[in-house]
Design an enzyme around this catalytic site. Structure first.
Site, PDB file in Angstrom:
ATOM      1  N   TYR A 143     -15.316 -50.374 115.670  1.00 61.64           N
ATOM      2  CA  TYR A 143     -15.528 -50.487 114.311  1.00 61.64           C
ATOM      3  C   TYR A 143     -15.299 -49.133 113.659  1.00 61.64           C
ATOM      4  O   TYR A 143     -15.197 -49.253 112.431  1.00 61.64           O
ATOM      5  CB  TYR A 143     -17.353 -50.756 114.074  1.00 61.64           C
ATOM      6  CG  TYR A 143     -17.636 -52.035 114.592  1.00 61.64           C
ATOM      7  CD1 TYR A 143     -16.877 -52.990 115.281  1.00 61.64           C
ATOM      8  CD2 TYR A 143     -18.990 -52.488 114.601  1.00 61.64           C
ATOM      9  CE1 TYR A 143     -17.019 -54.138 115.930  1.00 61.64           C
ATOM     10  CE2 TYR A 143     -19.386 -53.742 114.855  1.00 61.64           C
ATOM     11  CZ  TYR A 143     -18.567 -54.714 115.595  1.00 61.64           C
ATOM     12  OH  TYR A 143     -18.898 -55.878 116.052  1.00 61.64           O
TER      13      TYR A 143
ATOM     14  N   LYS B 298     -16.705 -53.401 129.878  1.00 60.27           N
ATOM     15  CA  LYS B 298     -15.673 -54.011 130.410  1.00 60.27           C
ATOM     16  C   LYS B 298     -14.745 -53.357 131.248  1.00 60.27           C
ATOM     17  O   LYS B 298     -13.556 -53.220 131.144  1.00 60.27           O
ATOM     18  CB  LYS B 298     -15.007 -54.856 129.324  1.00 60.27           C
ATOM     19  CG  LYS B 298     -13.986 -55.980 129.704  1.00 60.27           C
ATOM     20  CD  LYS B 298     -14.739 -57.356 130.263  1.00 60.27           C
ATOM     21  CE  LYS B 298     -13.607 -58.043 130.615  1.00 60.27           C
ATOM     22  NZ  LYS B 298     -14.287 -59.406 131.380  1.00 60.27           N
TER      23      LYS B 298
ATOM     24  N   ASP C 121     -23.334 -55.357 119.265  1.00 61.40           N
ATOM     25  CA  ASP C 121     -23.559 -56.107 117.880  1.00 61.40           C
ATOM     26  C   ASP C 121     -23.823 -57.623 118.505  1.00 61.40           C
ATOM     27  O   ASP C 121     -24.603 -58.461 118.124  1.00 61.40           O
ATOM     28  CB  ASP C 121     -22.250 -56.149 117.286  1.00 61.40           C
ATOM     29  CG  ASP C 121     -22.400 -56.631 115.795  1.00 61.40           C
ATOM     30  OD1 ASP C 121     -23.209 -57.315 115.586  1.00 61.40           O
ATOM     31  OD2 ASP C 121     -21.391 -56.653 115.124  1.00 61.40           O
TER      32      ASP C 121
ATOM     33  N   ASP D 132     -27.405 -60.050 118.851  1.00 62.47           N
ATOM     34  CA  ASP D 132     -27.629 -61.343 118.271  1.00 62.47           C
ATOM     35  C   ASP D 132     -28.089 -62.346 119.373  1.00 62.47           C
ATOM     36  O   ASP D 132     -29.083 -63.258 118.926  1.00 62.47           O
ATOM     37  CB  ASP D 132     -26.416 -61.548 117.413  1.00 62.47           C
ATOM     38  CG  ASP D 132     -26.432 -61.113 116.064  1.00 62.47           C
ATOM     39  OD1 ASP D 132     -27.225 -60.106 115.869  1.00 62.47           O
ATOM     40  OD2 ASP D 132     -25.830 -61.754 115.273  1.00 62.47           O
TER      41      ASP D 132
ATOM     42  N   ASP E 259     -19.027 -60.026 129.951  1.00 62.17           N
ATOM     43  CA  ASP E 259     -19.017 -61.358 129.878  1.00 62.17           C
ATOM     44  C   ASP E 259     -20.189 -61.850 130.866  1.00 62.17           C
ATOM     45  O   ASP E 259     -20.809 -62.850 130.653  1.00 62.17           O
ATOM     46  CB  ASP E 259     -17.581 -61.786 130.668  1.00 62.17           C
ATOM     47  CG  ASP E 259     -16.980 -61.198 131.566  1.00 62.17           C
ATOM     48  OD1 ASP E 259     -17.684 -59.974 131.919  1.00 62.17           O
ATOM     49  OD2 ASP E 259     -15.776 -61.479 131.985  1.00 62.17           O
TER      50      ASP E 259
END
Ligand code: NAD
Length: 379
Positions: free
Chosen positions: A150, A197, A253, A257, A229
């Site tokens: 970001y 990852k 992020d 959620d 994942d």
């Protein structure tokens, strides 16, 4: 007697309604445990745009920097939706986060037994991985907040047909957010999972390298590693296996959620954004943090006394714990919220989530806040 200063940004919509109750709760805690909380009320978001023409006036940031912590309601609303991006209320959030240097975002997600029916997962799924064999979970996601994809370099090719964003992390950025995670895990069930990852991304390999080093300094905490994942899958296969998850801005992020959906209403979820490990491990001085419910300003229900104030009240509990290191006070607030729910009180958003056979009484914002206060005051 200890003195603390708290910046208050009630904000827009339901923000002022829920923040005022969180302040009442803090005052009750102060009376009970002998602390003085001094508040500095500040404007940001839509209200600041109306009064000054900008979402984050310089005076707000300056005054916030001089306080020990900041409690925020929410900003935004349809009135300001058509303004250009740099003048929108949400700009104030980014300005406060970067201006106060809060780089670690903590989002707890726990399933309260009183709201069991709000979780879409079956009992056997919840029991899987839960060390006590119970159908519940209680996890904390620590998301790196000021680095990564970001904030990395981004752009487009000259013809506009190719775009790129860059995931960039330094050792120092990874180390400091990990330390916040370890500090939080030390107060909880002493398990920390680093999510990355590393099988594909070089930046993730640096995360893993740094975390293997830092893990050695926390022998009392069990460290594990998961690819993102797999973590996304494990959260809905067996959320009870997790205590603290530490991860990058992008992964945090998305995963936070996902986790929040497992708990029920947005009106119950608190968050903290910290500029350090927090008073969690007995820091000598308060650690700056922004505390806010994860919900927005809910303009559709503002001013109607129906908003759930519990996310804001639980944010105040996080403030006590992480900025001031007042653990027993934080636990008292959380217990008071639990007791109010135990007594069957429900705001509209969490009504009908208890499962069959439970008696509920639907109450408004004020009555729910007062119920929490009464428990704290021992009335
Ligand atoms: P929202 O979270 O405000 O509302 C989503 C839904 O949840 C609505 O139906 C609302 O009534 C309900 N809801 C939210 N909080 C509740 C509570 N405490 N009790 C009961 N019900 C609750 O999200 P939105 O509608 O997408 O956004 C509204 C405004 O808030 C927008 O301007 C948005 O930009 C802003 N926003 C601000 C923040 C923040 O300040 N941190 C975060 C998200 C959205």
């Amino acid at each position: 007697m200890s003195n603390y200063s708290i910046a208050l940004v009630p904000g827009d919509g339901i923000g002022p309604e829920v923040v005022s109750l969180a302040v009442d709760v803090l005052d009750a805690v102060g009376d009970k445990y002998g602390h003085v909380f001094n508040y500095v009320e500040l404007i940001a978001g839509g209200k600041a745009i109306d009064l000054t023409g900008e979402p984050l006036p310089a005076e707000t940031l300056l005054a916030a920097k001089q306080c020990d912590a900041l409690l925020l309601g929410a900003v935004g609303g349809p009135k300001w939706d058509t303004l250009p991006g740099h003048l929108r209320p949400e700009r104030a959030l980014l300005g406060l986060r970067s201006g106060l240097g809060v780089y670690a975002n903590l989002r707890p997600a726990a399933l309260l037994p009183q709201l069991r029916a709000a979780c879409p997962l079956k009992d056997e799924v919840l029991i899987a991985g839960n060390s006590e064999g119970k159908p519940d979970f209680d996890l904390l996601i620590v998301r790196e907040l000021t680095g990564g994809l970001y904030f990395g370099e981004r752009g487009r090719s000259a013809d506009g047909n190719v775009a790129f964003d860059t995931e960039t992390y330094s050792k120092a950025e990874i180390e400091r957010v990990l330390r916040v995670g370890y500090s939080a895990a030390g107060l909880r069930r002493k398990k920390l999972c680093v999510v990355d990852k590393a099988n594909v991304l070089e930046s993730s390999r640096l995360w893993r390298e740094v975390s293997r080093e830092i893990a050695k300094e926390y022998p009392g905490i069990e460290t594990s590693y998961l690819y993102v994942d797999n973590c996304a899958m494990q959260l809905i296969r067996a959320p009870g296996q997790f205590d603290v998850i530490v991860t990058s801005n992008l992964f945090g992020d998305i995963l936070s959620d996902e986790a929040s959906v497992l708990t029920g209403s947005i009106g119950m979820l608190a968050s903290a954004s910290l500029a350090g490990s927090g008073g969690a491990q007995g820091a000598a001085a308060p650690v700056m943090g922004i505390y806010e419910p994860i919900h927005g300003s809910a303009p559709d229900i503002a001013g109607q006394d129906i908003a759930n104030p519990l996310a804001a009240i639980l944010s105040a509990a996080m403030l006590l714990r992480y900025s001031f290191g007042l653990e027993k006070e934080a636990v008292a607030v959380e217990a008071a919220v639990n007791a109010a729910l135990d007594s069957g009180l429900r705001t509209r958003d969490i009504a009908g989530r208890s499962g069959a056979g439970n008696t509920e009484k639907i109450v408004g914002t004020l009555e729910m806040g007062k119920a929490v206060l009464k428990v704290l005051e021992g009335v």
